[in-house]
Motif scaffolding. Sequence first.
Motif, PDB file in Angstrom:
ATOM      1  N   THR A  88       0.864  -1.164   0.000  1.00 22.90           N
ATOM      2  CA  THR A  88       0.000   0.000   0.000  1.00 22.90           C
ATOM      3  C   THR A  88       0.905   1.221   0.000  1.00 22.90           C
ATOM      4  N   THR A 130      -5.272  -6.576   3.578  1.00 27.63           N
ATOM      5  CA  THR A 130      -5.628  -5.160   3.692  1.00 27.63           C
ATOM      6  C   THR A 130      -6.843  -4.945   4.583  1.00 27.63           C
ATOM      7  N   SER A 182       0.532  -4.218   3.842  1.00 30.47           N
ATOM      8  CA  SER A 182      -0.641  -4.501   4.678  1.00 30.47           C
ATOM      9  C   SER A 182      -0.369  -5.704   5.575  1.00 30.47           C
TER      10      SER A 182
END
Length: 488
Positions: A15, A177, A20
């Motif tokens: 990310t 995530t 994540s």
Amino acid sequence: MAGLYKALRKSRETTPHGSSKAMYFSLLEAAHIKRAGGPCAGFLAAQLQATRGHSTSMPTQAGQLNSWLAAHNETVGRQYQQYLASRQAGGPRRYFHSKAHALYFLRAVAPTKMVDGAWLYGVTRHWQDTRLASLIRIYLEELGDGAEAMNHVALYRKLLRVNGCDDWKTLDDQFFTQGAVQLALAANTETHLPEVIGFNLGYEQLPLHLLITAYELKELNIDPYYFTLHTTIDNAQTGHAHAAVEAVAEAMPLFGDSRQYMARVLAGVKLNDAGLSTLEIIRQFDLQQEVVRILQAKATIGRFMHANRCEIAGKSINAWLADSDQMVPFLHAMEKTGWIKRHHAPEESPFWKTFAGEKAPMFGVFTAYEQQVLYDWIAGDALENMPMLGRLGRPWRMVEKQGLAREAGKNNPHDNVYDLRTGGRIARLPVSHDFNQDQVSFECHVHSMDDGQALMEFLAGWLSPGKHHTPLGLCATRYFKSYLDSPF
């Protein structure tokens, strides 16, 4: 194809604020998740920004939420009835083409399911605030009120183990995530309470995919209880969906500007869109690609395990396995030489016989999930014609989970609940032995604490996402709930 797969996977590895997956395990394993809030604040801000433009049907006024909830449930109910009608008319499964596909899904969503309810952990520190009562109630019920048989994470962990899918920690970054977002909310509740409330509101609404998933898992001989539990406990009349709506109104007095408050609640609802969605995970399954991935993982050790005389298509098996990019050609070579007979019963393939069965020379090399993937791939076009036992395995056995939970409370010597305000013990302190010294030490420490606020702060630490499903975490949950429910 393998090279393309690696490139696509790499493009989603991180990310803007790092991995994540790294964030996920850093927060999950943190001794004090609250103190970890600073480092992940940027990650949470990035996810809020990324989902800001997403659409949602949620109204901007709290007074309209009950009507919205009722309309949502009616829509989902009608859609599910349409699905059932199509199945009864002979239509195919909508989500899972095979058992391997369903098990892939269970494994792929594990990073999210293994932190089920985590976003609410931060409110446990404010257990005395009645304006947060609905949120705390939801969190304790996610934890099964301290009963392992009803603790959502414990239930999912068992589901993974039974189906040979408990290697989920090796999944790629993209699958972590959503779970990282939930843990980040837990770590930043002090500065993101409206977003936590909004995320909870969105998450607790009954989605169509949950109903269909439970229906199709049952068809494929996979215990659907974890999913059916969420269709009942999250109901809109008395369950978590209803409590989530109440929580919005209960907490509103904490904020002077109700319009700004609701805007932040709305932003929290949209955070449910962070990461891969359920349908995206289902749709991205590629059976051939999963076979290749499994062989690549096994090759790291397997390339040293075969005698040099073991050859396929004039090349030693060790040599085939030495290069992960050779897995597709290796599969083709096994097909060409008859080691694998695609679109036939897997039992006809010599390759299958090397690892299937207790007497097989490679018994135990492949997990139950990996064997299912290989079975479905070898059977190919003939899969649906295979005997049900071979194709789906032995039927799962339905267990009366609530009855199991009640029996655990009666018979488990570690299932102690003590009313620390009235002095009444429901279960006696277990006798110390080598297998429960941590339990005895824990309870002795709890009973040595005279300050109720300090006690609840200590217990809340054991209710964290990384601990609540452990024996001591379950014990702490029972104590926490007992103290919270006491009228004194």
